[in-house]
Enzyme design. Structure first.
Site, PDB file in Angstrom:
ATOM      1  N   LYS A  14       0.904  -0.968  -0.101  1.00  0.00           N
ATOM      2  CA  LYS A  14       0.188   0.057  -0.074  1.00  0.00           C
ATOM      3  C   LYS A  14       0.929   1.266   0.072  1.00  0.00           C
ATOM      4  O   LYS A  14       1.957   0.960   0.411  1.00  0.00           O
ATOM      5  CB  LYS A  14      -0.745   0.007   1.390  1.00  0.00           C
ATOM      6  CG  LYS A  14      -2.074   0.715   1.045  1.00  0.00           C
ATOM      7  CD  LYS A  14      -3.326   0.071   0.471  1.00  0.00           C
ATOM      8  CE  LYS A  14      -4.512   0.813   0.798  1.00  0.00           C
ATOM      9  NZ  LYS A  14      -5.685   0.310  -0.044  1.00  0.00           N
ATOM     10  N   GLY A  39     -20.218   6.846   5.067  1.00  0.00           N
ATOM     11  CA  GLY A  39     -19.281   7.056   3.998  1.00  0.00           C
ATOM     12  C   GLY A  39     -19.930   7.032   2.458  1.00  0.00           C
ATOM     13  O   GLY A  39     -20.133   5.333   2.196  1.00  0.00           O
ATOM     14  N   GLY A  68     -18.890   7.792  -0.620  1.00  0.00           N
ATOM     15  CA  GLY A  68     -18.142   7.984  -1.718  1.00  0.00           C
ATOM     16  C   GLY A  68     -18.173   6.855  -2.871  1.00  0.00           C
ATOM     17  O   GLY A  68     -19.348   6.627  -3.109  1.00  0.00           O
ATOM     18  N   VAL A 114     -17.334   4.017  -3.171  1.00  0.00           N
ATOM     19  CA  VAL A 114     -17.716   2.418  -3.041  1.00  0.00           C
ATOM     20  C   VAL A 114     -19.102   2.726  -2.254  1.00  0.00           C
ATOM     21  O   VAL A 114     -20.121   1.991  -2.682  1.00  0.00           O
ATOM     22  CB  VAL A 114     -16.988   1.725  -2.027  1.00  0.00           C
ATOM     23  CG1 VAL A 114     -17.538   0.525  -1.705  1.00  0.00           C
ATOM     24  CG2 VAL A 114     -15.738   1.774  -2.718  1.00  0.00           C
TER      25      VAL A 114
HETATM   26  P1  NAD Z   1     -14.002   7.816  -1.110  1.00  0.00           P
HETATM   27  O1  NAD Z   1     -12.822   8.792  -0.705  1.00  0.00           O
HETATM   28  O2  NAD Z   1     -14.535   7.666  -2.525  1.00  0.00           O
HETATM   29  O3  NAD Z   1     -15.348   8.034  -0.008  1.00  0.00           O
HETATM   30  C1  NAD Z   1     -15.157   8.026   1.378  1.00  0.00           C
HETATM   31  C2  NAD Z   1     -16.536   8.615   1.822  1.00  0.00           C
HETATM   32  O4  NAD Z   1     -16.339   8.886   3.108  1.00  0.00           O
HETATM   33  C3  NAD Z   1     -16.370  10.284   1.310  1.00  0.00           C
HETATM   34  O5  NAD Z   1     -17.589  10.700   0.883  1.00  0.00           O
HETATM   35  C4  NAD Z   1     -15.931  11.151   2.640  1.00  0.00           C
HETATM   36  O6  NAD Z   1     -16.689  12.311   2.615  1.00  0.00           O
HETATM   37  C5  NAD Z   1     -16.622  10.251   3.728  1.00  0.00           C
HETATM   38  N1  NAD Z   1     -16.054  10.243   5.046  1.00  0.00           N
HETATM   39  C6  NAD Z   1     -14.721  10.507   5.403  1.00  0.00           C
HETATM   40  N2  NAD Z   1     -14.634  10.657   6.865  1.00  0.00           N
HETATM   41  C7  NAD Z   1     -16.131  10.297   7.296  1.00  0.00           C
HETATM   42  C8  NAD Z   1     -16.413  10.394   8.628  1.00  0.00           C
HETATM   43  N3  NAD Z   1     -15.887  10.423   9.527  1.00  0.00           N
HETATM   44  N4  NAD Z   1     -17.842  10.024   8.652  1.00  0.00           N
HETATM   45  C9  NAD Z   1     -18.429   9.855   7.380  1.00  0.00           C
HETATM   46  N5  NAD Z   1     -18.037   9.990   6.065  1.00  0.00           N
HETATM   47  C10 NAD Z   1     -16.754  10.264   6.020  1.00  0.00           C
HETATM   48  O7  NAD Z   1     -13.321   6.264  -0.808  1.00  0.00           O
HETATM   49  P2  NAD Z   1     -13.875   5.029  -1.502  1.00  0.00           P
HETATM   50  O8  NAD Z   1     -12.933   4.707  -2.493  1.00  0.00           O
HETATM   51  O9  NAD Z   1     -15.376   4.862  -1.407  1.00  0.00           O
HETATM   52  O10 NAD Z   1     -13.516   4.001  -0.283  1.00  0.00           O
HETATM   53  C11 NAD Z   1     -14.140   3.841   1.023  1.00  0.00           C
HETATM   54  C12 NAD Z   1     -13.592   2.913   2.148  1.00  0.00           C
HETATM   55  O11 NAD Z   1     -13.436   1.528   1.318  1.00  0.00           O
HETATM   56  C13 NAD Z   1     -12.227   3.409   2.285  1.00  0.00           C
HETATM   57  O12 NAD Z   1     -11.841   3.015   3.695  1.00  0.00           O
HETATM   58  C14 NAD Z   1     -11.126   2.578   1.317  1.00  0.00           C
HETATM   59  O13 NAD Z   1      -9.948   2.061   1.847  1.00  0.00           O
HETATM   60  C15 NAD Z   1     -12.059   1.071   1.093  1.00  0.00           C
HETATM   61  N6  NAD Z   1     -11.886   0.628  -0.042  1.00  0.00           N
HETATM   62  C16 NAD Z   1     -11.941   0.953  -1.157  1.00  0.00           C
HETATM   63  C17 NAD Z   1     -12.018   0.470  -2.295  1.00  0.00           C
HETATM   64  C18 NAD Z   1     -12.274   0.775  -3.820  1.00  0.00           C
HETATM   65  O14 NAD Z   1     -12.163   0.052  -4.631  1.00  0.00           O
HETATM   66  N7  NAD Z   1     -12.486   2.211  -3.792  1.00  0.00           N
HETATM   67  C19 NAD Z   1     -11.625  -1.067  -2.358  1.00  0.00           C
HETATM   68  C20 NAD Z   1     -11.276  -1.549  -1.009  1.00  0.00           C
HETATM   69  C21 NAD Z   1     -11.487  -0.996   0.297  1.00  0.00           C
END
Ligand code: NAD
Length: 365
Positions: free
Chosen positions: A94, A194, A196, A198
């Site tokens: 990572k 959250g 975002g 995902v």
């Molecule tokens: P992203 O940055 O698109 O979305 C994260 C969301 O969480 C954002 O909308 C942000 O405003 C919100 N957020 C941040 N802090 C917060 C809080 N304290 N309370 C509420 N909301 C909050 O990220 P993503 O790509 O959707 O990934 C989300 C999670 O899943 C992460 O932990 C990431 O490591 C994990 N993940 C993502 C993937 C992927 O394919 N994108 C794969 C495996 C794991």
């Protein structure tokens, strides 16, 4: 410039480096700095027994550099388990870039970061994570082939997030089956924290199945958008962790299951995308078990993204990506049943299977 010289006592307290923070038999940790672009990054290579270390790059405005180091150590270790449990020939790695992606991220900074990735000669492949977009991976691709998650126009498998969400959905359904006897999510109250890349897709999938989805995020604008797009409610209370619901889906950042939150939880199932949801695995895993809360291990159910990007290395297509991701349903049920049969926590049950796979590869070498 050295800004602070540690005293002998402090040094004693800080040493040894490898025993500090979340170091856990990591093979290599690389600190990358470039003054011209403002890049400050750390690449963590946890384990490469099963194959090259693969894991996304997270860009985040960490409060301290120690927080960034701790995060990359935890996240890279998680990737080792994720690849192993998913049956992929990949190790765990990572990267983190320190800074607010909205203000600090530039193409020049991303290219410079890519050059550092390149120096590892394929021992580490990067991909996107929080704070990154597919277009950023395209930029990294300009300087190194050791990047996945590039856009479909550039020959990649595209944005992994919808596939991650689909895998989380599969893991959630399997957990519901285990907890409630049915995997039908219709009428289930699901808290998605959250929304975002995902989280939004998970909202779509669960809302379409008729679940009562409640969304929470720190970004008010997104809350309004997602609520309007899928007809779901925004959480308006004071404490999401204390909310009565069926399922809690952490899809923001990790460590939300911690000493402050665990006693408040009123859900029966936890299944979400965030990495490292348990603040301390061997404390919060058993506490969830004692409280009868079914916890779907994060590294197991959020593997859709890695399945998607691995396609770029192995050259498989959409059908295989989908079927491998759907298999998360079966693996989750197997692990929940194994945990029940052995008395292990679900996290430990999943980790033991991953460790067996790594040990057997190591022994065969
Ligand atoms: P992203 O940055 O698109 O979305 C994260 C969301 O969480 C954002 O909308 C942000 O405003 C919100 N957020 C941040 N802090 C917060 C809080 N304290 N309370 C509420 N909301 C909050 O990220 P993503 O790509 O959707 O990934 C989300 C999670 O899943 C992460 O932990 C990431 O490591 C994990 N993940 C993502 C993937 C992927 O394919 N994108 C794969 C495996 C794991």
């Amino acid at each position: 410039m050295i800004t602070e010289v540690l005293t002998a006592n402090q040094l004693k307290k800080e040493a040894p480096v490898f025993g500090q923070l979340s170091f856990n038999d990591h093979e290599q940790v690389v600190f990358c700095q470039d003054k011209d672009t403002g890049l400050k990054a750390i690449i963590g290579v946890h384990n490469t027994i099963l194959g090259p270390a693969l894991g996304g790059t997270r860009m985040y405005n960490y409060q301290t550099e120690w927080d960034a180091l701790n995060d990359v150590l935890r996240l890279s270790r998680g990737m080792t388990y994720k690849a192993a449990i998913t049956g992929l020939n990949l190790g765990g790695g990572k990267a983190v870039i320190i800074g607010d992606p909205k203000t600090v991220k530039t193409p020049a900074l991303m290219r410079r970061f890519g050059e550092f990735v390149h120096t590892l000669g394929g021992k580490y492949y990067t991909a996107e994570d929080v704070g990154m977009e597919t277009s950023d991976m395209d930029t990294v691709r300009e300087v190194t082939p050791y990047v996945t998650g590039i856009s479909e126009e550039k020959g990649g498998a595209g944005n992994p997030s919808p596939v991650t969400a689909y895998g989380v959905y599969m893991g959630m359904k399997a957990s519901a089956k285990f907890a409630y006897g049915t995997d039908n999510l219709e009428g289930k109250k699901i808290l998605v924290q959250g929304i975002g890349h995902v989280g939004e897709e998970l909202v779509r999938l669960t809302a379409e199945e008729g679940a009562n989805v409640i969304i929470a995020d720190i970004n008010q604008e997104r809350l309004e958008q997602v609520s309007a797009a899928y007809g779901v409610d925004i959480y308006r209370g004071q404490d999401l962790y204390a909310e009565e619901a069926d399922i809690y889906a952490p899809c923001a950042l990790g460590a939300t299951i911690n000493n402050d939150t665990i006693d408040k939880l009123k859900v029966k199932v936890i299944a979400g995308a965030a990495n490292n949801q348990l603040a301390t695995e061997n404390i919060h895993g058993p506490l969830l078990q004692e409280r009868g809360i079914v916890y779907a291990p994060d590294f197991l159910i959020n593997a859709g993204g890695i399945i998607n990007v691995y396609a770029e290395i192995e050259g498989y297509g959409r059908e295989q990506i989908k079927s491998k991701t759907e298999n998360i349903y079966n693996t989750t049920l197997d692990i929940l049943n194994k945990a029940k049969a052995t008395g292990m926590t679900t996290n430990a049950a999943a980790m033991s299977i991953a460790e067996e796979r790594i040990a057997s590869k190591k022994n065969s070498k």
